[in-house]
Enzyme design. Sequence first.
Site, mmCIF file in Angstrom:
data_model
loop_
_atom_site.group_PDB
_atom_site.id
_atom_site.type_symbol
_atom_site.label_atom_id
_atom_site.label_comp_id
_atom_site.label_asym_id
_atom_site.label_seq_id
_atom_site.Cartn_x
_atom_site.Cartn_y
_atom_site.Cartn_z
ATOM 1 C CE LYS A 140 0.948 4.193 1.721
ATOM 2 N NZ LYS A 140 1.270 2.771 1.410
ATOM 3 C CE1 TYR A 225 -2.654 3.324 5.613
ATOM 4 C CE2 TYR A 225 -0.581 2.248 5.077
ATOM 5 C CZ TYR A 225 -1.865 2.611 4.729
ATOM 6 O OH TYR A 225 -2.369 2.274 3.494
HETATM 7 P P1 NAD Z 1 1.960 -2.970 -7.529
HETATM 8 O O1 NAD Z 1 3.366 -3.314 -7.782
HETATM 9 O O2 NAD Z 1 0.982 -4.075 -7.275
HETATM 10 O O3 NAD Z 1 1.373 -2.110 -8.738
HETATM 11 C C1 NAD Z 1 2.091 -1.059 -9.313
HETATM 12 C C2 NAD Z 1 1.620 -0.860 -10.742
HETATM 13 O O4 NAD Z 1 2.402 0.158 -11.328
HETATM 14 C C3 NAD Z 1 1.779 -2.123 -11.596
HETATM 15 O O5 NAD Z 1 0.639 -2.313 -12.379
HETATM 16 C C4 NAD Z 1 2.975 -1.793 -12.476
HETATM 17 O O6 NAD Z 1 2.908 -2.421 -13.735
HETATM 18 C C5 NAD Z 1 2.842 -0.279 -12.613
HETATM 19 N N1 NAD Z 1 4.095 0.373 -12.961
HETATM 20 C C6 NAD Z 1 4.196 1.403 -13.819
HETATM 21 N N2 NAD Z 1 5.469 1.780 -13.970
HETATM 22 C C7 NAD Z 1 6.199 0.976 -13.201
HETATM 23 C C8 NAD Z 1 7.602 0.870 -12.935
HETATM 24 N N3 NAD Z 1 8.479 1.691 -13.516
HETATM 25 N N4 NAD Z 1 8.013 -0.075 -12.071
HETATM 26 C C9 NAD Z 1 7.126 -0.894 -11.458
HETATM 27 N N5 NAD Z 1 5.793 -0.850 -11.673
HETATM 28 C C10 NAD Z 1 5.345 0.078 -12.541
HETATM 29 O O7 NAD Z 1 1.975 -1.937 -6.312
HETATM 30 P P2 NAD Z 1 0.719 -1.528 -5.421
HETATM 31 O O8 NAD Z 1 0.713 -2.347 -4.192
HETATM 32 O O9 NAD Z 1 -0.494 -1.499 -6.261
HETATM 33 O O10 NAD Z 1 1.153 -0.042 -4.975
HETATM 34 C C11 NAD Z 1 0.985 1.065 -5.842
HETATM 35 C C12 NAD Z 1 0.827 2.339 -5.007
HETATM 36 O O11 NAD Z 1 -0.312 2.215 -4.175
HETATM 37 C C13 NAD Z 1 1.997 2.624 -4.062
HETATM 38 O O12 NAD Z 1 2.248 4.005 -4.022
HETATM 39 C C14 NAD Z 1 1.528 2.151 -2.701
HETATM 40 O O13 NAD Z 1 2.094 2.854 -1.620
HETATM 41 C C15 NAD Z 1 0.036 2.442 -2.810
HETATM 42 N N6 NAD Z 1 -0.788 1.555 -1.967
HETATM 43 C C16 NAD Z 1 -1.705 2.121 -1.152
HETATM 44 C C17 NAD Z 1 -2.487 1.328 -0.353
HETATM 45 C C18 NAD Z 1 -3.542 1.942 0.519
HETATM 46 O O14 NAD Z 1 -4.140 1.228 1.310
HETATM 47 N N7 NAD Z 1 -3.805 3.222 0.391
HETATM 48 C C19 NAD Z 1 -2.334 -0.062 -0.373
HETATM 49 C C20 NAD Z 1 -1.389 -0.608 -1.241
HETATM 50 C C21 NAD Z 1 -0.619 0.207 -2.042
#
Ligand code: NAD
Length: 373
Positions: A140, A225
Amino acid sequence: MKNNSRRNFLQTMGVATLALPFVPTAYGKEKNVLPDVPYDGPVLRVAIMGLGSYGTRVAEAMRSCKKAKLVGVISGTPSKIEDWQKKYDIPKKNCYNYDNFDKIKNNPDIDAVYIITPNGLHHPQCLRVAKAGKHVISEKPMGLNAKEGQEMVDACKKAGVHLLVGYRMHFEPKTLEIIRMRKAGDFGKVLFFQGLSGFRIGDPTQWRLNKALSGGGAMMDIGIYSVNGARYMIGEEPLWVTAQEVKTDHEKFKAGIDETIMFQFGFPGGATASCLSTYSMNNLDKFFLNGTNGFAEMQPSTGYGPIKAHTNKGELDFPHETHQTFQMEEMSEIILNGKQPIVPVNGEEGVKDLKIIDAIYEAVKTGRKVDLV
Ligand code: NAD
């Protein structure tokens, strides 16, 4: 460490116990849905795209899954791929990068790709995965706006693959019990919902504060949320939206990145909702539902748990299950066995939230009430 404050918010209650998943019964008592016996049914073989903070959380939670298995990875960082190969026993032939992952089409050992990259990448990556003929689970928000979301739905439909959105709360037992109670009329005629969603964001250079990658600010990330919760707690689709924005830090929250938005919905049955989304307050995670006869209150309501919930009839005390374990077990059932979840998690459901978020942004911009139908 990046996004530390978000992790703290979502982890308010500490490390999850790895008990078996439970669902509430009509009597509010838990029932074991995955008996602790060997499982020899179909298994959803999943590749995770984006090995960041949340991707890691999903991978760890999947260790306890019986019906879903992490079998592949897609990442731009070779060292991460190597680490994950060792940690999760992933064969080299199931590892891809962002340039070559279209080749997943020729890999019969992967059924689905779980996209866990920054929001702005979900849409193009989903279209490519669908074209490769694999089921898509997108985090999301599924895209940056309803148009992107609809294009993702259309692409997956055309390719004949499932599109699910990572709405883990749709499988959370206390949430489902409150929905059951509301449907049973326990709260009387539902007239009010309050949703408060927020945390204090850290590192100003992170993608969550970059419009191209995030699509907006707190609303896209955490406000969603309350948008989604208003819909499943009340059980109706809103007719109209009003919204107001407050910005206290113009340096950190640049144009197009919302810090705090208050928003209100009106529902066909007469209920109203009053919600708040923010990147400036920690430990803000509360749902409150009230009807003519009673209430349900959840705090925390959408963090990683344990979720705490009580109603005018008393506390809901189901055991905690790691949300993502439960989510992936159920998503396997949906994709492989056609199971219908109580609250939908399909692409259409994601588009509904994005239509509302588009309307919230429009209401902020125009200062007017925006009709949704
Ligand atoms: P994060 O920054 O920790 O991870 C993102 C990943 O994407 C990294 O490994 C990064 O290297 C990679 N990536 C690939 N291309 C990229 C770019 N161009 N720029 C930056 N990073 C790039 O983020 P996250 O917290 O893991 O969030 C990722 C997704 O998950 C988001 O859409 C967020 O909304 C979602 N999320 C959902 C929940 C949930 O409870 N459902 C919780 C946290 C995050």
